[in-house]
Design a protein around this motif. Structure first.
Motif, PDB file in Angstrom:
ATOM      1  N   ALA A  29       0.778  -1.191  -0.128  1.00 59.91           N
ATOM      2  CA  ALA A  29       0.060  -0.014  -0.052  1.00 59.91           C
ATOM      3  C   ALA A  29       0.899   1.369  -0.009  1.00 59.91           C
ATOM      4  N   GLY A  30       2.091   1.131   0.088  1.00 57.27           N
ATOM      5  CA  GLY A  30       3.016   2.217  -0.114  1.00 57.27           C
ATOM      6  C   GLY A  30       3.408   2.478   1.502  1.00 57.27           C
ATOM      7  N   MET A  31       4.362   3.506   1.546  1.00 57.20           N
ATOM      8  CA  MET A  31       5.125   3.587   2.737  1.00 57.20           C
ATOM      9  C   MET A  31       5.603   5.044   3.039  1.00 57.20           C
ATOM     10  N   VAL A  32       5.700   5.507   4.349  1.00 57.12           N
ATOM     11  CA  VAL A  32       6.366   6.560   4.718  1.00 57.12           C
ATOM     12  C   VAL A  32       7.142   6.197   5.998  1.00 57.12           C
ATOM     13  N   CYS A  33       8.321   6.592   6.074  1.00 61.49           N
ATOM     14  CA  CYS A  33       9.287   6.266   7.323  1.00 61.49           C
ATOM     15  C   CYS A  33       9.208   7.194   8.490  1.00 61.49           C
ATOM     16  N   LEU A  34       8.988   6.689   9.572  1.00 61.27           N
ATOM     17  CA  LEU A  34       9.250   7.595  10.873  1.00 61.27           C
ATOM     18  C   LEU A  34      10.882   7.476  10.928  1.00 61.27           C
ATOM     19  N   GLU A  35      11.634   8.532  11.048  1.00 64.20           N
ATOM     20  CA  GLU A  35      12.960   8.800  11.324  1.00 64.20           C
ATOM     21  C   GLU A  35      13.263   8.700  12.857  1.00 64.20           C
ATOM     22  N   GLY A  36      14.448   8.446  13.370  1.00 61.70           N
ATOM     23  CA  GLY A  36      14.892   8.213  14.706  1.00 61.70           C
ATOM     24  C   GLY A  36      14.685   9.631  15.392  1.00 61.70           C
ATOM     25  N   THR A  37      14.530  10.755  14.778  1.00 59.82           N
ATOM     26  CA  THR A  37      14.442  11.894  15.353  1.00 59.82           C
ATOM     27  C   THR A  37      12.909  12.678  15.277  1.00 59.82           C
ATOM     28  N   GLY A  38      12.236  11.817  14.698  1.00 58.68           N
ATOM     29  CA  GLY A  38      10.524  12.056  14.598  1.00 58.68           C
ATOM     30  C   GLY A  38      10.223  12.846  13.271  1.00 58.68           C
ATOM     31  N   LEU A  40       9.630  12.536   8.920  1.00 57.69           N
ATOM     32  CA  LEU A  40       8.826  11.643   8.005  1.00 57.69           C
ATOM     33  C   LEU A  40       9.554  11.632   6.981  1.00 57.69           C
ATOM     34  N   SER A  41      10.168  10.638   6.416  1.00 54.68           N
ATOM     35  CA  SER A  41      10.964  10.269   4.958  1.00 54.68           C
ATOM     36  C   SER A  41      10.602   9.144   4.225  1.00 54.68           C
ATOM     37  N   HIS A  42      11.443   8.954   3.121  1.00 50.97           N
ATOM     38  CA  HIS A  42      10.856   7.928   2.268  1.00 50.97           C
ATOM     39  C   HIS A  42       9.684   7.768   1.787  1.00 50.97           C
ATOM     40  N   GLY A  43       8.970   9.001   1.749  1.00 54.77           N
ATOM     41  CA  GLY A  43       7.678   9.038   1.291  1.00 54.77           C
ATOM     42  C   GLY A  43       7.265   8.198  -0.222  1.00 54.77           C
ATOM     43  N   SER A  44       6.718   7.038  -0.182  1.00 51.38           N
ATOM     44  CA  SER A  44       6.739   6.116  -1.272  1.00 51.38           C
ATOM     45  C   SER A  44       5.188   5.536  -1.121  1.00 51.38           C
ATOM     46  N   LEU A  45       4.192   6.598  -1.989  1.00 50.08           N
ATOM     47  CA  LEU A  45       2.864   6.303  -1.817  1.00 50.08           C
ATOM     48  C   LEU A  45       2.347   6.132  -3.272  1.00 50.08           C
ATOM     49  N   ARG A  46       3.232   6.248  -4.357  1.00 50.05           N
ATOM     50  CA  ARG A  46       2.793   6.110  -5.574  1.00 50.05           C
ATOM     51  C   ARG A  46       3.222   4.948  -6.536  1.00 50.05           C
ATOM     52  N   GLY A  47       3.176   3.878  -5.668  1.00 50.33           N
ATOM     53  CA  GLY A  47       3.322   2.324  -6.194  1.00 50.33           C
ATOM     54  C   GLY A  47       4.617   2.197  -6.361  1.00 50.33           C
ATOM     55  N   ARG A  48       5.743   2.811  -6.171  1.00 48.48           N
ATOM     56  CA  ARG A  48       7.069   2.722  -6.413  1.00 48.48           C
ATOM     57  C   ARG A  48       7.826   3.396  -5.104  1.00 48.48           C
ATOM     58  N   PRO A  49       9.177   3.058  -4.859  1.00 48.87           N
ATOM     59  CA  PRO A  49       9.895   3.609  -3.940  1.00 48.87           C
ATOM     60  C   PRO A  49      10.285   5.141  -4.312  1.00 48.87           C
ATOM     61  N   VAL A  51      13.163   6.745  -2.090  1.00 44.85           N
ATOM     62  CA  VAL A  51      14.004   6.799  -0.935  1.00 44.85           C
ATOM     63  C   VAL A  51      14.414   8.029  -0.601  1.00 44.85           C
ATOM     64  N   PHE A  52      14.586   8.953  -1.556  1.00 47.97           N
ATOM     65  CA  PHE A  52      15.189  10.200  -0.951  1.00 47.97           C
ATOM     66  C   PHE A  52      14.020  11.222  -0.947  1.00 47.97           C
ATOM     67  N   ASN A  53      12.850  10.762  -0.716  1.00 50.98           N
ATOM     68  CA  ASN A  53      11.656  11.707  -0.665  1.00 50.98           C
ATOM     69  C   ASN A  53      11.420  12.057   0.567  1.00 50.98           C
ATOM     70  N   GLU A  54      12.064  13.053   1.173  1.00 52.96           N
ATOM     71  CA  GLU A  54      12.359  13.539   2.555  1.00 52.96           C
ATOM     72  C   GLU A  54      10.656  14.455   2.618  1.00 52.96           C
ATOM     73  N   LEU A  55       9.806  14.067   3.270  1.00 53.27           N
ATOM     74  CA  LEU A  55       8.663  14.886   3.171  1.00 53.27           C
ATOM     75  C   LEU A  55       8.583  16.016   4.016  1.00 53.27           C
ATOM     76  N   PRO A  56       8.103  16.966   3.205  1.00 53.52           N
ATOM     77  CA  PRO A  56       8.017  18.413   3.927  1.00 53.52           C
ATOM     78  C   PRO A  56       6.783  18.689   4.755  1.00 53.52           C
ATOM     79  N   ILE A  57       7.234  17.846   5.828  1.00 51.21           N
ATOM     80  CA  ILE A  57       5.839  17.857   6.992  1.00 51.21           C
ATOM     81  C   ILE A  57       6.791  17.758   8.322  1.00 51.21           C
ATOM     82  N   PHE A  58       6.141  18.520   9.189  1.00 47.01           N
ATOM     83  CA  PHE A  58       6.561  18.510  10.486  1.00 47.01           C
ATOM     84  C   PHE A  58       5.501  19.049  11.489  1.00 47.01           C
ATOM     85  N   SER A  59       5.634  18.453  12.717  1.00 50.46           N
ATOM     86  CA  SER A  59       4.839  18.926  13.866  1.00 50.46           C
ATOM     87  C   SER A  59       5.501  19.773  14.870  1.00 50.46           C
ATOM     88  N   ALA A  60       4.819  20.640  15.485  1.00 52.51           N
ATOM     89  CA  ALA A  60       5.440  21.501  16.514  1.00 52.51           C
ATOM     90  C   ALA A  60       4.340  21.378  17.629  1.00 52.51           C
TER      91      ALA A  60
END
Length: 822
Positions: A29-38, A40-49, A51-60
């Protein structure tokens, strides 16, 4: 390599956080990765990897005061991100690295859950982030959802009241082109949207974030401008502690992103959890793999393996696109089933970790279950599984549920046996022709494809053992009866193709997992042959048939392997080509064996390129290991198998690889790191050009050897190999949750699951309704056991065997217990 100070199966902190990236998502179904520091990276939602898709997402979080203090809910940025990654030479534009953040982070895993404790002395809050996605053995559909969750727990340890605002922010990373993108509203959340087009329908996609809290405020209309303008305005909102609420933009340029705000107040000693539910929906792809019979001449060879990946014709759609009609239906299901799915996932996690097995073993097994959540996996609308071997940075690597790689993967048949059986369905129907020849790489969408290359001997013979295994796991005699004619057809093809002289050994050139053909009989593939014959004999007996040829070949092969292929210490290959039916090696089809004039001269002196000859091959009795994992009886002299495994450990295991020559792919293990080489030639007679992967270290083979050593009673040697792998993947240099080989999240690494059987000897046979327990460890123990109908804890308590069923039902008519005998 410097020794690790981190204990196995314990939290990651400090330098060990550097490479941590933990997959979240569903099977296929696709993947995002939770990094060790919190982050989100490796955004792979379109049926393919990606790996260097570091998502422009943050919580605060903003703690109100005089002045306010606002921090991103992440730990320090790993130093390696400052330089060397794509775009770093331009300063990391559009990255979130410049946000103020917490001083320390600690990352702990109890798959499928990951917990991050964030520490910051200036903040009067204790913060814990839990990331997870559903994973429930036996429930493939619930484990295949395109969803993930981020649960932020805030606790007030002070004597004063704390006023704060939590916020979650995402730029529209789903946008693939100008036009057609938007940020839409949903109940208590936003949707990042990109429409498709007639020419590019696969661009359609949606990503949603919601917080089911009555105080949630949603901003669907970010400031429009250059990235620095946008980012600055968002952060100003965070710092001032306001909760912005804006409806979606209806005219002009679309919003660059969306935000969620949740204000909260904690009295002394109180705590609050804010759950961000994530979901995505990308209903189609442009992925099509395999050469259609009618269109073979036009088949593309643009994929990384030359296997005909092409965007032409009907293409892959994910399973969830048939189960749900859009992002809103995914969100509805996620919201309605959230609590139940969390309970089911927690039940599995609690059961799996309720174990007394060595921590390095638990860590190795759990770390590689993340492969099931990676883009290595795809699932069709009909529910059937199709897999890559692993993932390149931006595409799958080596397609088609490759049989000779997936032989090693032991997790899936026990955790999700229905998905594993779907692989057998493909192998024996779409992939097998009327003559019994199997394509070892399936087409996507799954369909019959052109049979234009060798069958893989280890893959096709291993598949026969796996049919036996699936029957014993499921207890479904009708399923076996339906497959049996195809199985016989497959085995008869193997006999006539690789053993036409009926010697009981694989002699004619046979393609294998090293992407070469072995010429002449060898221990590795002959052990597969003998295992397949053993399985076929057992299945024939169960169906009331006799199999005299199979019995005759098994006995001949056993004698030949234990004499002609035995050098007194380990099993070898007898390189041969001049007496075979195959003819001239220079004219034989081959994936890699091009013969230059120099290579032809070597052929005359040594035989065909890329053999292993008298080498000590780590996979030299691989078929015997496969047979044990499938529940078959030994067909080789156990003393000789043990001798071979000890020779592999003695000659191929290196505590330090600094002076080892590796001309192929050195980064799997290099420098002062330890590892198990695929092959060595300790007794001389080195080949000038042996099979080229022999210089390498593959984690899947390390786990295969380690678990086999355990099965024959050599626990410490097996554990030494396991520790070597996990020391290399301790987070400092490599991601602990991404053991790679020919690509990231490589399927072969799921051989680690066999470590459970290696130590405990625990196996449930649904045909006999019998639980087998034969531990190789002394005293009482507890370990996870999964069957087709339920899972629980198996072990020995006060010297007596037991099974505690934690989920489902496991019908045990009897327990066959062989106590540890040292």
């Amino acid at each position: 390599m410097e020794s690790t100070d981190r204990e196995y199966n314990s939290p990651y902190a400090g330098e060990y956080l550097s490479r941590v990236a933990f997959p979240l998502g569903g099977i296929g179904a696709g993947m995002v990765c939770l990094e060790g520091t919190g982050g989100l990276s490796h955004g792979s939602l379109r049926g393919r990897p990606e790996v260097f898709n570091e998502l422009p997402i943050f919580s605060a979080v903003c703690v109100k005061g005089a002045p306010n203090l606002a921090l991103a809910l992440e730990g320090p940025v790993p130093a390696w991100k400052a330089f060397g990654t794509p775009g770093s030479g331009n300063g990391g534009y559009q990255k979130t690295y410049g946000l103020p953040r917490f001083a320390e982070a600690e990352f702990d895993v109890h798959f499928p859950f990951a917990d991050i404790n964030l520490s910051e002395p200036q903040i009067p809050l204790q913060v814990r982030l839990t990331g997870w996605s559903p994973f429930a053995p036996g429930d493939a559909d619930s484990s295949s959802l395109p969803v993930a969750a981020l649960e932020y727990r805030f606790a007030n340890p002070t004597d004063a009241c704390v006023d704060a605002v939590f916020s979650f922010h995402a730029a529209n990373f789903m946008a693939t082109r100008a036009g057609g993108d938007a940020v839409q509203a949903t109940d208590n959340g936003f949707v990042l949207w990109q429409s498709g087009s007639d020419a590019r329908p696969w661009e359609e996609g949606a990503f949603a974030a919601v917080v089911d809290d009555p105080e949630t405020r949603v901003d669907c209309a970010w400031f429009r401008g250059r990235w620095s303008d946008v980012f600055s305005i968002v952060w100003q909102s965070v710092m001032t502690g306001v909760s912005v609420e804006k409806a979606p933009i209806s005219e002009g340029e679309p919003s660059p992103g969306g935000s969620l705000y949740v204000p909260f107040r904690l009295e002394a000693g109180e705590e609050k959890t804010i759950c961000v539910k994530l979901a995505w929906y990308v209903p189609s792809t442009n992925l099509r793999v395999g050469k259609d019979v009618a269109l073979a001449a036009a088949a593309s060879e643009s994929c990384c393996c030359g296997d005909g990946c092409t965007p032409a014709g009907e293409t892959h759609r994910p399973w969830y696109a048939a189960a749900f009609d859009g992002i809103e239906s995914v969100l509805t299901h996620w919201r309605q089933r959230y609590d139940a799915l969390r309970v089911a996932s927690q039940a599995f996690s609690d059961c799996f970790y309720d174990s007394t097995l060595p921590p390095e073993v638990i860590e190795a097994v759990a770390a590689n279950l993340t492969i099931l959540k990676s883009p290595t996996m795809l699932r069709q609308p009909d529910g059937r599984l199709w897999c890559w071997e692993g993932c390149c940075d931006d595409t799958g690597c080596c397609p088609g549920s490759c049989t000779h790689v997936w032989n090693y993967a032991q997790a899936l048949p026990h955790l999700f046996p229905d998905l594993e059986r779907s692989l057998r369905q493909t192998e024996y129907h779409e992939n097998q022709d009327e003559g019994g020849h199997q394509m070892f790489r399936a087409g996507l969408p799954i369909r019959p494809i052109l049979h234009d290359f060798h069958a893989a001997a280890d893959g096709q013979l291993g598949g026969i053992m796996k049919v036996y295994r699936e029957w014993r796991i499921s207890g479904d005699g009708q399923w076996l009866r339906e497959f049996w004619p195809k199985v016989k057809q497959s085995l008869d093809y193997c006999i006539e193709t690789w053993d036409p002289g009926h010697k009981g050994v694989t002699e004619e050139p046979h393609h294998n997992t090293y992407d070469v053909e072995f010429w002449g009989p060898d221990g590795m593939c002959t052990s597969f042959y003998l295992g397949a014959l053993s399985a076929a004999i057992a299945m024939a007996e169960a169906l009331g048939e006799d199999a005299p040829l199979y019995r005759e070949l098994l006995e001949r092969g056993r004698r030949a392997m234990e004499s002609e292929l035995w050098d007194g210490e380990y099993f070898i290959q007898r390189v041969e080509w001049e007496k075979l039916q195959a003819g001239d090696p220079t004219e034989a089809p081959s994936f890699a064996a091009h013969y230059s004039p120099e290579a032809e001269e070597l052929l005359r002196k040594e035989g065909p390129k890329y053999q292993y000859g008298t080498g000590c091959l780590s996979d030299g009795v691989l078929g015997a290991w496969m047979a044990k994992t499938c529940g078959l009886d030994d067909f080789l002299d156990a003393r000789k198998v043990t001798s071979h495994l000890l020779a592999v450990h003695r000659y191929n295991f290196r505590e330090d690889l600094y002076y080892h020559f590796n001309p192929v792919r050195p980064t799997f293990a290099m420098g002062h790191e330890p590892g198990l080489l695929l092959c060595t030639w300790p007794k001389g007679a080195d080949l000038t050009l042996p099979f080229y992967f022999g210089y390498e270290v593959w984690t899947g083979i390390e786990y295969q050897v380690a678990s086999h050593l355990m099965m024959v009673g050599h626990i410490e040697e097996g554990l030494e190999i396991v520790r070597a792998v996990r020391d290399r993947y301790d987070g400092r240099v490599r991601n602990p949750f991404n053991e790679y080989e020919c690509g990231h999240w490589y399927a072969r690494a799921m051989a680690s699951y066999a470590l459970l059987q290696g130590l405990t000897g625990a196996r449930y046979d649904a045909v006999e309704q019998t639980l087998y327990i034969a531990p190789q460890i002394p005293g009482d123990f507890r370990s996870f056991l999964s069957t087709a109908t339920g899972y629980g804890i198996v072990g020995v308590r006060d010297g007596e065997p037991f099974l505690e069923v934690r989920h489902g039902d496991v019908a045990v008519g009897k327990i066959v217990y062989r106590s540890y005998n040292g």
